[in-house]
Motif scaffolding. Structure first.
Motif, PDB file in Angstrom:
ATOM      1  N   ASP A  40       0.772  -1.178  -0.181  1.00 39.41           N
ATOM      2  CA  ASP A  40      -0.100  -0.097  -0.201  1.00 39.41           C
ATOM      3  C   ASP A  40       0.908   1.111   0.034  1.00 39.41           C
ATOM      4  N   ALA A  41       1.504   1.536  -1.057  1.00 43.00           N
ATOM      5  CA  ALA A  41       2.522   2.642  -1.135  1.00 43.00           C
ATOM      6  C   ALA A  41       2.812   3.024  -2.595  1.00 43.00           C
ATOM      7  N   LEU A  42       3.013   4.426  -2.738  1.00 43.13           N
ATOM      8  CA  LEU A  42       3.244   4.823  -4.097  1.00 43.13           C
ATOM      9  C   LEU A  42       4.903   4.903  -4.029  1.00 43.13           C
ATOM     10  N   ILE A  43       5.612   4.260  -5.004  1.00 39.30           N
ATOM     11  CA  ILE A  43       7.045   4.366  -5.299  1.00 39.30           C
ATOM     12  C   ILE A  43       7.117   5.327  -6.740  1.00 39.30           C
ATOM     13  N   LEU A  44       7.704   6.738  -6.628  1.00 40.79           N
ATOM     14  CA  LEU A  44       7.600   7.421  -7.516  1.00 40.79           C
ATOM     15  C   LEU A  44       8.896   7.932  -8.108  1.00 40.79           C
ATOM     16  N   GLU A  45       9.270   7.874  -9.399  1.00 38.63           N
ATOM     17  CA  GLU A  45      10.597   8.404 -10.046  1.00 38.63           C
ATOM     18  C   GLU A  45      11.756   7.964  -9.063  1.00 38.63           C
ATOM     19  N   THR A  46      11.830   6.542  -8.771  1.00 37.16           N
ATOM     20  CA  THR A  46      12.854   5.874  -8.070  1.00 37.16           C
ATOM     21  C   THR A  46      13.730   5.167  -9.103  1.00 37.16           C
ATOM     22  N   GLU A  47      15.077   5.128  -8.849  1.00 38.25           N
ATOM     23  CA  GLU A  47      15.900   4.224  -9.796  1.00 38.25           C
ATOM     24  C   GLU A  47      16.286   3.098  -8.886  1.00 38.25           C
ATOM     25  N   LEU A  48      16.405   1.819  -9.423  1.00 40.66           N
ATOM     26  CA  LEU A  48      16.652   0.584  -8.687  1.00 40.66           C
ATOM     27  C   LEU A  48      17.774  -0.056  -9.690  1.00 40.66           C
ATOM     28  N   GLU A  49      19.022  -0.304  -9.308  1.00 38.89           N
ATOM     29  CA  GLU A  49      19.799  -0.854 -10.257  1.00 38.89           C
ATOM     30  C   GLU A  49      20.726  -2.057  -9.264  1.00 38.89           C
ATOM     31  N   ASN A  50      20.601  -3.475  -9.955  1.00 37.74           N
ATOM     32  CA  ASN A  50      21.160  -4.314  -9.074  1.00 37.74           C
ATOM     33  C   ASN A  50      20.508  -4.673  -7.721  1.00 37.74           C
ATOM     34  N   VAL A  51      19.273  -4.764  -7.851  1.00 33.22           N
ATOM     35  CA  VAL A  51      18.698  -5.191  -6.526  1.00 33.22           C
ATOM     36  C   VAL A  51      18.005  -6.456  -6.708  1.00 33.22           C
ATOM     37  N   ASP A  52      17.869  -7.062  -5.540  1.00 31.04           N
ATOM     38  CA  ASP A  52      17.632  -8.246  -5.584  1.00 31.04           C
ATOM     39  C   ASP A  52      16.214  -8.618  -4.560  1.00 31.04           C
ATOM     40  N   PHE A  53      15.206  -8.820  -5.136  1.00 34.96           N
ATOM     41  CA  PHE A  53      13.687  -8.845  -4.363  1.00 34.96           C
ATOM     42  C   PHE A  53      13.254 -10.211  -4.290  1.00 34.96           C
ATOM     43  N   GLU A  54      14.104 -11.239  -4.588  1.00 31.75           N
ATOM     44  CA  GLU A  54      13.585 -12.363  -4.770  1.00 31.75           C
ATOM     45  C   GLU A  54      12.734 -12.805  -3.507  1.00 31.75           C
ATOM     46  N   GLN A  55      11.630 -13.638  -4.005  1.00 36.01           N
ATOM     47  CA  GLN A  55      10.580 -14.017  -2.939  1.00 36.01           C
ATOM     48  C   GLN A  55      10.076 -12.777  -2.158  1.00 36.01           C
ATOM     49  N   SER A  56       9.982 -11.867  -2.675  1.00 30.89           N
ATOM     50  CA  SER A  56       9.497 -10.701  -2.063  1.00 30.89           C
ATOM     51  C   SER A  56       8.014 -10.510  -2.175  1.00 30.89           C
ATOM     52  N   THR A  57       6.888  -9.785  -1.510  1.00 34.52           N
ATOM     53  CA  THR A  57       5.647  -9.692  -1.785  1.00 34.52           C
ATOM     54  C   THR A  57       5.493  -8.246  -2.089  1.00 34.52           C
ATOM     55  N   PHE A  58       4.720  -7.680  -3.095  1.00 34.61           N
ATOM     56  CA  PHE A  58       4.277  -6.502  -3.180  1.00 34.61           C
ATOM     57  C   PHE A  58       2.503  -6.451  -3.498  1.00 34.61           C
ATOM     58  N   SER A  59       1.972  -5.611  -2.577  1.00 39.06           N
ATOM     59  CA  SER A  59       0.512  -5.786  -2.747  1.00 39.06           C
ATOM     60  C   SER A  59       0.098  -4.457  -2.709  1.00 39.06           C
ATOM     61  N   GLY A  60      -0.590  -3.759  -3.565  1.00 40.87           N
ATOM     62  CA  GLY A  60      -1.090  -2.433  -3.500  1.00 40.87           C
ATOM     63  C   GLY A  60      -0.137  -1.404  -3.752  1.00 40.87           C
ATOM     64  N   ILE A  61       0.913  -1.713  -4.576  1.00 36.52           N
ATOM     65  CA  ILE A  61       2.121  -0.894  -4.759  1.00 36.52           C
ATOM     66  C   ILE A  61       1.728  -0.262  -6.128  1.00 36.52           C
ATOM     67  N   ARG A  62       1.943   1.243  -6.201  1.00 30.63           N
ATOM     68  CA  ARG A  62       2.021   2.174  -7.418  1.00 30.63           C
ATOM     69  C   ARG A  62       3.167   2.592  -7.823  1.00 30.63           C
TER      70      ARG A  62
END
Length: 132
Positions: A40-62
């Motif tokens: 439940d969050a907004l992620i705006l104009e963010t840069e992600l490089e070489n990031v490991d989100f393996e097995q993460s959960t994203f719910s209600g993310i914009r």
């Protein structure tokens, strides 16, 4: 917590929970965030490089106008998320689950979606999206 112009460089934030924690103009680089929860969050104009989100959960993310480079979303779950105006270069979504996800005006280059599961998606105006 509202993250504005925060830099996560070479961090390990695995198994963290980010609930109602918007991000704006942030940068995550060389960071591990596997097995984490983002809700439940907004992620705006963010840069992600070489990031490991393996097995993460994203719910209600914009995700709005974000840039993803060499990001691993393998075995992640996306529920009721939205991606608008985002770019994805060399990202991996292998075995990810997408449910009720909207993707609009996104660009994909050299991304993999091996064995990904899609249910109830809306995909509009996206370029370079190859699923399979």
């Amino acid at each position: 917590v509202f993250f504005v112009q925060v830099r996560f460089l070479s961090c390990n934030i695995s198994r963290s929970r980010f609930v109602l924690s918007p991000m704006e103009d942030c940068r995550l680089e060389d960071t591990t965030a596997s097995h984490s929860v983002f809700k439940d969050a907004l992620i705006l104009e963010t840069e992600l490089e070489n990031v490991d989100f393996e097995q993460s959960t994203f719910s209600g993310i914009r995700f709005m106008k974000c840039e993803f480079t060499d990001v691993q979303f393998d075995r992640c779950s996306f529920l009721n998320c939205e991606f608008v105006g985002c770019t994805f270069d060399e990202c991996s979504f292998d075995q990810a689950n997408f449910s009720l996800v909207t993707m609009r005006q996104c660009r994909f280059s050299e991304c993999s979606f091996g064995k990904a599961d899609f249910e109830g998606e809306t995909i509009e105006g996206c370029h370079g999206l190859t699923i399979g």
